[in-house]
Design an enzyme around this catalytic site. Structure first.
Site, mmCIF file in Angstrom:
data_model
loop_
_atom_site.group_PDB
_atom_site.id
_atom_site.type_symbol
_atom_site.label_atom_id
_atom_site.label_comp_id
_atom_site.label_asym_id
_atom_site.label_seq_id
_atom_site.Cartn_x
_atom_site.Cartn_y
_atom_site.Cartn_z
ATOM 1 N N GLN A 44 -43.687 25.351 -41.171
ATOM 2 C CA GLN A 44 -43.622 25.067 -42.608
ATOM 3 C C GLN A 44 -43.985 23.606 -42.868
ATOM 4 O OE1 GLN A 44 -39.548 26.281 -43.129
ATOM 5 N NE2 GLN A 44 -38.927 25.081 -41.354
ATOM 6 N N ASP A 150 -36.014 30.566 -31.791
ATOM 7 C CA ASP A 150 -35.797 31.564 -32.822
ATOM 8 C C ASP A 150 -34.349 32.074 -32.749
ATOM 9 O OD1 ASP A 150 -35.628 34.328 -33.883
ATOM 10 O OD2 ASP A 150 -37.743 33.984 -34.329
ATOM 11 N N ASP A 168 -27.072 29.492 -41.574
ATOM 12 C CA ASP A 168 -27.432 28.506 -42.600
ATOM 13 C C ASP A 168 -28.952 28.543 -42.752
ATOM 14 O OD1 ASP A 168 -27.821 26.343 -44.189
ATOM 15 O OD2 ASP A 168 -27.088 24.855 -42.758
ATOM 16 N N SER A 170 -32.765 29.251 -44.928
ATOM 17 C CA SER A 170 -33.441 29.052 -46.200
ATOM 18 C C SER A 170 -33.585 30.419 -46.883
ATOM 19 C CB SER A 170 -34.796 28.363 -45.980
ATOM 20 O OG SER A 170 -35.495 28.964 -44.911
#
Lengths: 285, 285
Positions: A44, A150, A168, A170
């Protein structure tokens, strides 16, 4: 660092703005003072921006994840609530949480022995450790073990290992999508000890009501007990945010277990009353 | 109705948008389907807009006041909480509240005998009664007396008359500014019976922390008891919103007093737990 202006930012009348689109019908624009960090990772586009309204912020693919001003609310609520439910939390797993804020809160509990922080994107941790100390606290507690892989794969190979697992993540778009699937919650169940419990962020009851409902339903179908609690995170759309707990035994928070001298959101009364849900949320579940 | 596009709206790529500026550093843009009503009153520019994200909305001078989607949250919380504190609320005064939503909630209490609704701007009431039924409920209860005059002047001439006074004002800029002054709270004290209480909206703890603190401090200095409670109103900046109660006797909400079959936000547990404040709000007070 990228010297070209990231596509997520635009200039209007000489000012720099970050625009977040919420369902195409609502936009939130943050006036930006400075780009502190901007780098494309394997997963990202990672930015640390200095904003006028919220101070420094972490944005992933242009979406604000946490800020200096209110990052503590989310991180306190995803950490202290489960730590006040479990009677003796020693082995903790955090999946995601690359801003280090949740791990920082859990380090306030002396009886915690080990925190495995499994974050897929090392760049997020580096960016927050170096440029977002208000959230990360430049975390350096020896009990925290950073594992850059991962989270889904990591947890698949674990059995009866953790007291508390914190997811936690996104939003369920892009890399975090798998963290909202039923098979993932089944892996968490297996990775937890017999009195273990998990908590995840389960999105907004206003803008993502169906995801919230589905997450609660999936966790209810696997764990003996499931419950939703809420907090207000001003930089998240609509302010209201939900968390879902799944427990193999009980969900009875004990405020006396709360630790931390510098808490800014959670306190003893809220450890219990965050489970008192507005009627429309109860109606959704 | 004005056929020219109001200055508060702008067109981008063929779509109509309402933009709210919050302290110049944060903007919220609502995509607008249709302008239902737009008229300049003697006090402000009154619009009813149909938005994609929140349905129909009332905007005064371009600032969103209430919406079809979440207007009930604010109106339930400013009404039911004081009505559950007072043991026998019969004479009620609402100052402001032109959207009629607070009055609609109070009408759910059979023992209420009279509701004086003092709104300075008749056009707001007409617009909401005709075009915003989700909030106003096209209120027609004979106990509600509409009085179109200045709330400050109205209350100055009252003594020992009301059980509960609700100050349902817009932001302390423009016509509502006087509703945040100490002399106004002194008038409210005089207008209340010996066991009376008042409640007002006291803004956001994030964006207007100083107004919130000052309001609480002013009310504390006049009334025997003062307390703050909170709710989450997604269309208000940051989501979080505060209300302040001032009482001549006590502030002990009794959930058993709650009335209404169709409540969407408040319920019996929340009547009490809305007074459990986040630590940063306690620190501010």
């Amino acid at each position: 660092m990228d010297k070209i202006r990231p596509i997520y930012l635009s200039e209007k009348n000489g000012d720099l703005w970050l625009t977040e689109d919420e369902r195409e019908n609502l936009k939130i624009d943050y006036r930006i003072k400075d780009i502190i960090y901007a780098e494309q990772s394997a997963f990202q586009y990672v930015m640390i921006l200095d904003s006028y309204a919220f101070g420094r912020m972490l944005a992933l693919d242009g979406i604000v994840q946490t800020t200096s001003i209110d990052g503590h609310i989310y991180n306190e609520m995803i950490s202290h609530v489960p730590l006040c439910i479990h009677p003796h939390p020693r082995q903790i797993l955090i999946i995601g949480g690359g801003d280090c804020g949740a791990a920082k809160e859990i380090c306030k509990y002396d009886h915690v022995e080990r925190i495995d922080l499994v974050e897929i994107d090392k760049l997020v941790v580096e960016a927050c450790q170096n440029h977002l100390p208000e959230v990360s606290g430049r975390l350096s507690d020896p009990r925290v073990h950073f594992i850059f892989e991962d989270g889904v794969d990591f947890v698949k190979n674990k059995a009866q290992e953790y007291d508390v697992i914190i997811v936690d993540s996104s939003d369920p778009i892009g890399p975090a999508e798998v963290l909202f699937e039923k098979s993932f919650y089944q892996s968490l169940f297996k990775a937890l000890k017999d009195d273990g419990l998990m908590v995840c962020q389960s999105q907004s009851p206003i803008f993502h009501a169906e995801i919230m409902r589905q997450t609660h339903q999936r966790i209810s179908s696997i764990f003996a007990k499931a419950a939703l609690y809420m907090a207000v995170v001003p930089t998240y759309p609509g302010g209201f945010w939900s968390f879902t707990v799944g427990s193999k035994q009980h969900i009875t928070p004990d405020p006396a277990r709360l630790r931390g001298q510098d808490l800014l959101y959670v306190n003893k009364p809220l450890i219990k009353s965050c489970f008192d849900l507005p009627q429309f949320v109860l109606n959704l579940l």
